[in-house]
Design a protein around this motif. Structure first.
Motif, PDB file in Angstrom:
ATOM      1  N   LYS A   2      30.738  38.997  44.336  1.00 11.88           N
ATOM      2  CA  LYS A   2      31.086  38.243  43.119  1.00 11.88           C
ATOM      3  C   LYS A   2      31.044  36.738  43.408  1.00 11.88           C
ATOM      4  CE  LYS A   2      32.409  41.964  40.846  1.00 11.88           C
ATOM      5  NZ  LYS A   2      31.517  42.530  39.862  1.00 11.88           N
ATOM      6  N   ASP A   8      36.201  38.010  36.945  1.00  9.05           N
ATOM      7  CA  ASP A   8      35.856  38.789  38.144  1.00  9.05           C
ATOM      8  C   ASP A   8      35.561  37.901  39.338  1.00  9.05           C
ATOM      9  OD1 ASP A   8      33.528  37.774  37.065  1.00  9.05           O
ATOM     10  OD2 ASP A   8      32.306  39.484  37.717  1.00  9.05           O
ATOM     11  N   ALA A   9      35.560  36.581  39.144  1.00  8.79           N
ATOM     12  CA  ALA A   9      35.288  35.678  40.269  1.00  8.79           C
ATOM     13  C   ALA A   9      36.463  35.705  41.245  1.00  8.79           C
ATOM     14  CB  ALA A   9      35.071  34.253  39.755  1.00  8.79           C
ATOM     15  N   LYS A  16      42.007  39.116  43.363  1.00  7.03           N
ATOM     16  CA  LYS A  16      41.001  38.078  43.152  1.00  7.03           C
ATOM     17  C   LYS A  16      41.439  36.764  43.807  1.00  7.03           C
ATOM     18  CE  LYS A  16      38.057  40.411  40.774  1.00  7.03           C
ATOM     19  NZ  LYS A  16      36.798  40.762  41.449  1.00  7.03           N
ATOM     20  N   VAL A  51      28.682  28.559  39.083  1.00  8.10           N
ATOM     21  CA  VAL A  51      28.985  29.979  38.878  1.00  8.10           C
ATOM     22  C   VAL A  51      27.776  30.690  38.258  1.00  8.10           C
ATOM     23  CG1 VAL A  51      30.509  31.634  37.747  1.00  8.10           C
ATOM     24  CG2 VAL A  51      31.472  29.547  38.726  1.00  8.10           C
ATOM     25  N   ALA A  52      27.100  29.996  37.339  1.00  6.57           N
ATOM     26  CA  ALA A  52      25.941  30.623  36.687  1.00  6.57           C
ATOM     27  C   ALA A  52      24.787  30.810  37.670  1.00  6.57           C
ATOM     28  CB  ALA A  52      25.493  29.781  35.494  1.00  6.57           C
ATOM     29  N   HIS A  55      35.441  33.708  33.799  1.00  5.82           N
ATOM     30  CA  HIS A  55      34.844  34.577  34.837  1.00  5.82           C
ATOM     31  C   HIS A  55      35.959  35.306  35.578  1.00  5.82           C
ATOM     32  CE1 HIS A  55      30.919  32.626  34.347  1.00  5.82           C
ATOM     33  NE2 HIS A  55      31.608  31.511  34.200  1.00  5.82           N
TER      34      HIS A  55
END
Ligand code: ADP
Ligand code: TZD
Length: 576
Positions: A450, A399-400, A424, A540-541, A397
């Protein structure tokens, strides 16, 4: 706005101080306020929300302030923190000072008591001379006394926060100001939209040439990217500078991801080697402070002879702060990097292969060794086995957002968890301060939308832990992982006299996950790397507020992480 009668009986629209403040912020594209309500600003928070600003309300002002600072870093707009007077103001002040130290733009707006009473020290409710107290701790401090000056006051605060080296600004708004009214039309005209708040600063051509000459003479050049380079949002220019020169680079912790940490030119895995061996070092938005061992001594290979430094910075007084700067390049990073690239010319020679291959060799060796350590699955988890999981999740991930604080938890995560995209990573910054965690996590979620992963030492988490309620209240996609090893640094200290536990030790086997459950979020108790992985993937999901209590071996880690040498006791031992 409301209507009032003129002496001649005509109705005119009027506007009060509350709405002038709100309109001035909106006019300048500010869309979020991080706040903690109370006298005299409760109504300001309500009215701001009613007027369409997002108001994120915290449990303690320090975290609202940290959120504002992080929002400023991420957006290049000053983050706004709104507090009550005296104690609320003081609670916010730590964040303001920290933002200024880190060169993050923010504005702390605090309501204050009546000037007449404060100045005669007659004991007003929450009496304090806030302006005088704030002034030495921030970049600029202003007070507005009249409604017609609100527009200019906010414009000055925004420009001061953003122009030149960014920083924290204090804006003092006395209670009386909010109730003042003026004709709405005059009020509207009194507002100021700040034009070009951070003007480009083009470097002088002779300074560019000097820098290129020094760079061209290097046999072992190195570029150091700092968080100023991340803040500048000049990602393409920086990438061009690194790739076109072919020079190896080291990212400071919050500059990780400006280029992906897996980039062939990254020298992170050979950090000590390149710092000691480089002959010319170009600093890009990074100060030669303690984080870079002041540019001298053993870390910098002092015994191998002098180095030359090129420094790109917007603040001219940063030059020669610790060591002589052979080629100062004063300007904004985007303009400086572009000017350097333009000056490279077709015959630019990339660094000698013996330098780049020596770095590659060390990198390979260190990365192989690290891979072996990360592959182990000890029970209980070590910092490494838990961080191997975090590393995989971040890779999946990219972009997290990653927030990180603690001692060992910070130091190991910084070197183990690769970042792939700019801005990030948010961490303890220039002061190495604990307590930024939940404030930064809230800001990261609110400003970027995000997923946010906060990797927290158990001590570090405690400073802002109550804000998990805030995270649940706004239903933010934040996954907090508490690296729980039962104490500050470790959980194994013993009081030689018996009785109280040692000062660094916490309640053993605490269940931080239950804190999140208390407010309706997801809490997970993870004792193995597999459990940690599963919980992080789900968090995260789903985007649900989650806290994972990751049980870490309480004997793991070292006192103070990597800065043990700064402890007075270590210095005394060395001297003996
Ligand atoms: P790090 O801790 O990552 O080494 P520092 O906070 O020490 O980074 O350094 C950041 C530097 O970047 C500061 O000296 C600041 O003046 C500078 N800076 C911030 N924004 C810009 C910009 N847009 N252009 C040039 N320099 C900048
Ligand atoms: N107070 C503040 C505001 N900032 C600090 N940096 C400290 C105290 C001192 N300190 C550190 O420098 S790290 C740390 C403290 C209290 C916590 C370390 O313990 P941890 O992390 O549990 O967060 P590790 O990973 O277990 O070492």
């Amino acid at each position: 706005m409301s209507a009032a009668a003129t002496p001649t009986g005509d109705a005119v629209q009027t506007i009060d101080g509350f709405h002038l403040v709100i309109d001035a912020l909106k006019l300048n594209d500010i869309d979020t306020i991080f706040a903690l309500p109370g006298i005299p600003i409760t109504d300001l928070t309500r009215m701001a929300q009613a007027e369409g600003l997002r108001v994120i309300s915290f449990r303690h002002e320090q975290h609202a302030g940290n959120a504002a600072a992080a929002a400023g870093f991420l957006t290049q707009k000053p983050g706004i923190c709104l507090t009550v007077s005296a104690p609320g103001f003081l609670n916010g002040l730590t964040a303001l000072a920290n933002a200024t130290t880190n060169c993050f733009p923010m504005i702390l707006i605090s309501g204050s008591s009546e000037r007449e009473i404060v100045d005669l020290q007659q004991g007003d409710y929450e009496e304090m001379d806030q302006l005088a107290i704030a002034r030495p701790l921030c970049k600029a401090a202003f007070r507005v006394l009249h409604a017609e000056d609100i527009g200019i006051g906010i414009a000055r605060a925004i420009r001061a926060a953003l122009s030149g080296r960014p920083g924290g600004v204090y804006l003092d708004l006395p209670a009386k100001l909010f109730a003042q009214t003026m004709a709405a039309e005059a009020g509207r005209r009194s507002l100021v939209k700040v034009v070009d708040p951070a003007p480009r600063q083009i470097p002088a051509p002779e300074a560019v040439k000097r820098a290129l000459d020094v760079l061209a003479g290097a046999r072992r050049p190195l570029i150091v990217l700092g968080k100023g380079a991340a803040y500048a949002q000049a990602d393409a220019e920086i990438r061009a500078l690194v790739e076109k020169t072919g020079i190896p680079y080291l990212p400071m912790s919050m500059a990780k991801g400006l280029l992906p940490d897996t980039h062939a030119q990254s020298a992170s895995a050979a950090r000590s080697y390149v710092l000691a061996e480089a002959d010319v070092v170009m600093l890009v938005g990074a100060r030669l402070n303690w984080l870079l061992s002041h540019g001298k001594g053993k870390t910098w290979g002092a015994e191998k002879g002098p180095k030359q430094f090129i420094q790109i910075d917007i603040a001219p007084t940063e030059m020669d702060s610790n060591v002589a700067i052979a080629a100062p390049l004063v300007g904004d990073i985007g303009s400086c990097a572009a000017a350097l690239v333009a000056g490279l010319g077709p015959n630019w020679a990339r660094p000698p292969a013996e330098w780049t291959s020596a770095i590659a060799e060390r990198k390979d060796k260190n990365l192989t060794r690290m891979a072996e350590t990360l592959a182990a699955t000890p029970s209980p988890m070590s910092f490494h086995s838990a961080l191997a999981v975090v590393r995989d999740i971040v890779k999946a991930h990219p972009d997290a957002m990653l927030v990180n604080e603690g001692a060992n938890t910070l130091d190991f995560a910084r070197s183990i968890v690769d970042m792939y995209e700019p801005r990030k990573r948010l961490d303890v910054g220039t002061w190495g301060i604990m307590g930024i965690g939940m404030g930064f996590a809230v800001a990261a979620a609110v400003t970027t939308g995000k997923p946010v992963i906060a990797i927290e030492g158990d001590s570090a988490f405690g400073f802002s832990g109550m804000e998990v309620e805030t995270i649940c209240r706004y239903d933010l996609p934040v996954c907090v992982v508490v690296f729980n090893n039962n104490g500050v640094y470790r959980g194994t200290d013993v009081n030689p006299r018996g009785g109280d536990v040692a000062p660094t030790v916490f309640v053993k086997n605490a269940r931080y996950d239950l804190m999140m459950q208390a407010f309706g979020g997801v809490g997970v108790h993870a004792t193995t790397a597999d459990e940690l992985r599963k919980a992080m993937m789900e968090a995260v999901a789903s985007g649900r507020p989650t806290l994972i209590n990751a049980v870490i071996d309480e004997t793991a880690g070292t006192e103070s992480g990597r800065i043990t040498s700064l402890n007075p006791q270590s210095k005394a031992k060395k001297a003996a």
